[in-house]
Design an enzyme around this catalytic site. Structure first.
Site: not given
Ligand code: KIV
Length: 267
Positions: A46, A182
């Site tokens: 993310s 998720e």
């Molecule tokens: O990359 C991220 O932040 C994630 C979370 C949403 C679990 O994979």
């Protein structure tokens, strides 16, 4: 606080204690987290969207991840550090997967996370065999948004629900120490949680999981938009904006720098 290990995650499920995680991508936030009782830090892909302003997580590279993993590791947090394997760093072959997971371990990650269910069985087995703990990630897997048809909730149809349960069980058999779920319905997440003995860590999957994870920028109010399943605990964006406006005003008005902020020869 003692260093958290993957065994602590498993013990928490046995004791019915929640496993609580946040993402972090830099030294200052990892330093702050290190002074809390949080269990784990995910250096998530993310990162690409919330820190680097990229359009989606497909654009995140191993290089991006390593720079930010290094920053988090330098803060020496006692929390378990999980590094997220970016798009194309593990799907191409088990050899690539082990090599890239190994690189994360060499840079200080305590575990890696990868997206996907049943189809990732051999990849998970190979990484675990090399001695690196793996966290699974099922449900909405953002690296597959093209195939899934957008960032939609999964598990509505019986077939999808059965597949999610199968995914979690197969990943457990393959050796993952926990699994992120998720964006699915809370009753589906509950069934998955009851069908495995590893902790399930939810984001957008309700209260029945063994743990919870959030993107730190959502919690702090630093994201462009907060998804319905996240909670903004503070509006840092507004606080930062106001602090910058105060700074501009004080410089214009001659209030900053004040006497305490500079040295003059006659003082
Ligand atoms: O990359 C991220 O932040 C994630 C979370 C949403 C679990 O994979």
């Amino acid at each position: 606080m003692e260093k958290v290990t993957v065994r602590d995650f498993l013990k928490k499920k046995e004791k019915k204690e929640k496993v609580i995680m946040l993402t972090a991508y830099d030294y200052p936030s990892a330093k702050i987290i290190s002074q809390t009782s949080l269990d784990g830090i995910l250096v998530g892909d993310s990162l690409g969207m919330v820190v680097l302003g990229k359009e989606n997580t497909l654009k995140v590279t191993m290089r991006d991840m390593l720079i930010h993993l290094d920053a988090v590791v330098r803060a020496k947090p006692p929390q378990l550090i999980v590094a997220d394997m970016p798009f194309l760093s593990y799907e191409t072959s088990t050899k690539d997967a082990v090599k890239n997971a190994g690189l994360f371990a060499r840079h200080g990650a305590d575990a890696v996370k990868l997206e996907g269910g049943e189809e990732m069985k051999d990849v998970v087995k190979a990484i675990v065999r090399s001695g690196i703990p793996v966290m699974g990630h099922i449900g909405l897997t953002p690296q597959r948004f093209l195939r899934i048809g957008g960032y939609r909730i999964l598990g509505k149809r019986e077939k999808e629900e059965e597949q999610l349960i199968r995914d979690a069980k197969t990943l457990e058999e393959a050796g993952v120490f926990s699994v992120v779920i998720e964006n699915t319905y809370s009753d589906v997440a509950k069934k998955i949680t009851e069908s495995v003995s590893i902790p399930t860590i939810c984001i957008g999957a309700g209260p029945y999981c063994d743990g919870q994870i959030l993107v730190i920028h959502d919690l702090l109010g630093l994201s462009d938009f907060t998804p319905y399943f996240a909670k903004k605990y503070i509006d840092l964006r507004e606080l930062i904006r106001r602090a910058i406006e105060d700074y501009i005003s004080e410089v214009k008005e001659g209030k900053f720098p004040g006497k305490e902020h500079y040295k003059s020869r006659d003082s």
